[in-house]
Design a protein around this motif. Structure first.
Motif, PDB file in Angstrom:
ATOM      1  N   GLN A  39       0.828  -1.422  -0.211  1.00  0.00           N
ATOM      2  CA  GLN A  39       0.113   0.009   0.040  1.00  0.00           C
ATOM      3  C   GLN A  39       0.833   1.269   0.060  1.00  0.00           C
ATOM      4  O   GLN A  39       0.637   2.406  -0.695  1.00  0.00           O
ATOM      5  N   ALA A  43       0.714   3.756  -3.063  1.00  0.00           N
ATOM      6  CA  ALA A  43       0.382   5.334  -2.749  1.00  0.00           C
ATOM      7  C   ALA A  43       1.441   6.268  -3.281  1.00  0.00           C
ATOM      8  O   ALA A  43       1.191   7.726  -3.511  1.00  0.00           O
ATOM      9  N   SER A 205      -6.234  -7.592  -2.632  1.00  0.00           N
ATOM     10  CA  SER A 205      -7.524  -7.055  -2.508  1.00  0.00           C
ATOM     11  C   SER A 205      -7.800  -5.959  -1.502  1.00  0.00           C
ATOM     12  O   SER A 205      -8.692  -5.121  -1.430  1.00  0.00           O
ATOM     13  N   GLN A 206      -6.402  -5.698  -0.604  1.00  0.00           N
ATOM     14  CA  GLN A 206      -6.684  -4.798   0.404  1.00  0.00           C
ATOM     15  C   GLN A 206      -6.001  -3.647  -0.120  1.00  0.00           C
ATOM     16  O   GLN A 206      -6.070  -2.760   0.674  1.00  0.00           O
ATOM     17  N   GLN A 208      -5.678   0.073  -1.863  1.00  0.00           N
ATOM     18  CA  GLN A 208      -6.434   1.009  -2.079  1.00  0.00           C
ATOM     19  C   GLN A 208      -5.855   1.787  -3.434  1.00  0.00           C
ATOM     20  O   GLN A 208      -4.575   2.154  -2.893  1.00  0.00           O
ATOM     21  N   GLN A 209      -6.519   2.111  -4.352  1.00  0.00           N
ATOM     22  CA  GLN A 209      -5.477   2.660  -5.288  1.00  0.00           C
ATOM     23  C   GLN A 209      -6.309   4.051  -5.707  1.00  0.00           C
ATOM     24  O   GLN A 209      -7.439   4.297  -5.375  1.00  0.00           O
TER      25      GLN A 209
END
Length: 209
Positions: A39, A43, A205-206, A208-209
């Motif tokens: 993540q 980010a 799946s966790q 966030q884009q």
């Protein structure tokens, strides 16, 4: 704009069928540091390099490398580069290749010998994953800015320091080697492959884009 690769139908069907509810809370907790690493990189629009490490780089580390790359593509997460290595070099165990082929991957042997090289594809328009046994610090693998994902307890305990790793994440799996040359071999390798697939699917799946 990035486009999501069209996975081979059998692989997409497997990833569609795997549900996060089947993953125990303690496993999700073990996977969370890997989620956090991916993540953070995503980010910041940085390359996401994952090196899956096991003792012999013959079974679990290859399954994890291949399924992680496929799961990243399944969720359309770009700049993901998956690798694998061991604390010593052996060879990819043939049942790993058979298991992946049975589950929908296109596998071609591109070099024979004591340590064969395989090209493993999960989608028509993506570069194949090049699979062969190597040490984790082999020149084929990243030398810095990667997460070291320890897929076996022996490698995790035997390698307290992985040079160049930004993060070290122990996510150990039971070794299907225990069932080699037994009547349960095919079943147990498929079972372990699907467990790894489910957990790699959960990880991506966790994000966030």
């Amino acid at each position: 704009m990035t486009t999501t690769p069209k996975l081979f139908p059998a692989i997409a069907a497997i990833l569609n069928s795997l549900q996060p509810e089947a993953i125990a809370p303690e496993r999700k907790a073990a996977l969370q540091p890997l989620v956090d690493f991916i993540q953070s990189k995503s980010a910041n629009h940085e390359s996401i390099r994952l090196n899956f490490i096991c003792t012999h780089n013959s079974r679990r580390s290859h399954l994890a490398q291949v399924w992680a790359q496929a799961a990243a593509a399944y969720f359309g997460i770009g700049n993901v580069y998956c690798y694998s290595g061991g604390t010593e070099t052996t060879a990819v165990f043939p049942m790993v290749v058979t298991t992946l082929a049975n589950q929908g991957f296109q596998v071609d042997k591109i070099s024979a010998g004591n340590n064969p090289v395989y090209a493993i594809k999960y989608a028509h328009d993506e570069h194949p994953i090049v699979a062969f046994s190597k040490t984790y610090d082999d020149g084929f693998n990243p030398q810095s800015q990667f997460a070291a994902v320890m897929t076996c307890s022996q490698a995790d305990g035997g390698c307290p320091f992985i040079a160049g790793a930004e993060k070290r994440v122990p996510v150990t799996f039971e070794d299907p080697k225990a069932f080699d040359n037994s009547p349960q071999q095919t079943e147990k390798y498929a079972e372990r492959s699907l467990q790894i697939a489910a957990e790699m699917r959960y990880v991506f799946s966790q994000i966030q884009q």
